[in-house]
Write an enzyme that holds these catalytic residues in place. Sequence first.
Site, PDB file in Angstrom:
ATOM      1  N   GLU A  36     -21.388  10.900  24.681  1.00 36.27           N
ATOM      2  CA  GLU A  36     -21.826  10.789  26.159  1.00 36.27           C
ATOM      3  C   GLU A  36     -23.149  10.638  26.307  1.00 36.27           C
ATOM      4  O   GLU A  36     -23.690   9.774  27.318  1.00 36.27           O
ATOM      5  CB  GLU A  36     -21.023  11.739  26.965  1.00 36.27           C
ATOM      6  CG  GLU A  36     -19.748  11.454  27.155  1.00 36.27           C
ATOM      7  CD  GLU A  36     -19.270   9.908  27.860  1.00 36.27           C
ATOM      8  OE1 GLU A  36     -19.954   9.607  28.760  1.00 36.27           O
ATOM      9  OE2 GLU A  36     -18.303   9.156  27.153  1.00 36.27           O
ATOM     10  N   CYS A 191     -15.189  -6.215  33.608  1.00 36.41           N
ATOM     11  CA  CYS A 191     -16.023  -6.311  34.672  1.00 36.41           C
ATOM     12  C   CYS A 191     -17.532  -6.278  34.477  1.00 36.41           C
ATOM     13  O   CYS A 191     -18.233  -5.231  34.886  1.00 36.41           O
ATOM     14  CB  CYS A 191     -15.501  -5.220  35.554  1.00 36.41           C
ATOM     15  SG  CYS A 191     -16.270  -5.464  37.499  1.00 36.41           S
ATOM     16  N   CYS A 198     -12.506 -11.801  35.569  1.00 40.96           N
ATOM     17  CA  CYS A 198     -11.533 -11.558  36.610  1.00 40.96           C
ATOM     18  C   CYS A 198     -10.229 -12.074  36.520  1.00 40.96           C
ATOM     19  O   CYS A 198      -9.094 -11.505  36.676  1.00 40.96           O
ATOM     20  CB  CYS A 198     -11.884 -12.078  38.191  1.00 40.96           C
ATOM     21  SG  CYS A 198     -13.537 -11.348  38.447  1.00 40.96           S
ATOM     22  N   CYS A 201      -8.565  -9.436  34.359  1.00 42.95           N
ATOM     23  CA  CYS A 201      -8.551  -7.957  34.807  1.00 42.95           C
ATOM     24  C   CYS A 201      -7.457  -7.485  35.615  1.00 42.95           C
ATOM     25  O   CYS A 201      -6.607  -7.986  36.301  1.00 42.95           O
ATOM     26  CB  CYS A 201      -9.671  -8.087  36.233  1.00 42.95           C
ATOM     27  SG  CYS A 201      -9.916  -6.435  36.713  1.00 42.95           S
ATOM     28  N   CYS A 207      -8.407  -6.370  44.264  1.00 42.83           N
ATOM     29  CA  CYS A 207     -10.091  -6.434  43.953  1.00 42.83           C
ATOM     30  C   CYS A 207     -10.687  -7.088  45.186  1.00 42.83           C
ATOM     31  O   CYS A 207     -10.303  -8.263  45.501  1.00 42.83           O
ATOM     32  CB  CYS A 207     -10.541  -6.704  42.861  1.00 42.83           C
ATOM     33  SG  CYS A 207     -12.371  -6.734  42.780  1.00 42.83           S
TER      34      CYS A 207
HETATM   35  S1  SF4 Z   1     -11.266  -8.678  39.547  1.00 48.92           S
HETATM   36 FE1  SF4 Z   1     -12.891  -6.989  40.463  1.00 48.92          FE
HETATM   37  S2  SF4 Z   1     -12.760  -5.493  39.214  1.00 48.92           S
HETATM   38 FE2  SF4 Z   1     -11.811  -6.900  38.110  1.00 48.92          FE
HETATM   39  S3  SF4 Z   1     -13.296  -8.105  36.878  1.00 48.92           S
HETATM   40 FE3  SF4 Z   1     -13.097  -9.188  38.744  1.00 48.92          FE
HETATM   41  S4  SF4 Z   1     -14.817  -8.246  40.214  1.00 48.92           S
HETATM   42 FE4  SF4 Z   1     -14.311  -6.724  38.445  1.00 48.92          FE
END
Ligand code: SF4
Length: 347
Positions: A36, A191, A198, A201, A207
């Site tokens: 970390e 992201c 996206c 995602c 989102c």
């Molecule tokens: S949907 Fe939203 S959280 Fe997911 S990768 Fe795209 S911008 Fe990022």
Amino acid sequence: MTTFTKDLLAWFQEHGRKNLPWQSSPPNIYHVWLSEIMLQQTQVAVVVDYFNNFVIKFPTLAELANAEEEKVLTSWAGLGYYSRARNLHKSAKIILSEYQGIFPTDYSELIGLPGVGKSTAGAILSLACNQSRPILDGNVKRVLSRYHRVTGHYSDSKVLKELWQLAKYHTPSKHNASYTQAIMDLGATTCAPRNPLCSKCPVSRNCKAYLCNDQASFPHKKTRSIRPEKSLAFLAYRNEKDEIYLLKRPNKGIWGGLWSFAECEDNDAAISAAIKKHNLKASIVSYLPKFKHNFTHYRLWIRPIIINSPGLAKDYHNINKLTLGVPAPVKKIISALDSLGCVESNE
Ligand code: SF4
């Protein structure tokens, strides 16, 4: 548990990173802490090798605490932000002397260690102890800024406060190690700062930035201030034994505690005066190309000058057997010197 958290945990089972060298079952808190701290300003791909080498040299917290600072800094050389290495070393000594070598797992104690802020403490306790603690590193800030379309840059305390609230809101009361690793992984692999994936995602359905198709605008940019530039000449003195002159830098300031060349203002008068002061018999051999090194608050232009410095031995070091911690630009110049071969004495 929020929908965001549920979606993220489900995705983690299949797509999360589970084989990083600091991940083990059961978790080793010493390894989690090291990773970390290393990850604070450095990406996983770079940290992996440094981490592996570091734990070979310092397999236990006690070995780190009892090591010479020089050895710790040498193992860190190239990772940058050297205060992290000094803080790591100081923390190891504190844990050994005040906590009998047992890593503290109490949040208020952990946050008292040098170099451990709120997010790092949260990450260590989540990942190593499965405690329910929010984190807010750079990846998480980006994910939450987009997911909630947070207005403003997080250097603004109001924005930061809002992001912390959101981070707490989504932090589950169980499965915390998985959640913390998942949100870090999402920011690192999906992201991403540019061109977020996206379509792959797990949280895209809610989102806000994705639904508004303005992901690229979040997080909002900080109003840009122009970074000032400085220029220094690095005086690479070499004696007839092919040894180079290196000085230990003060602990405070850039590259604190590391070893570097003598330096002076980058102008002919200052260079000539510095060389004369160092050794009346010294003479310039060549100028290497000037290059730029970026610090957070300014850019440093470095002009390396190779100087033949016969007859001196004190503080001159053999470049082929160098064990001192040197910052990356110095390492770069030393490699160039190495390829140029030995400089002959003027005498
Ligand atoms: S949907 Fe939203 S959280 Fe997911 S990768 Fe795209 S911008 Fe990022």
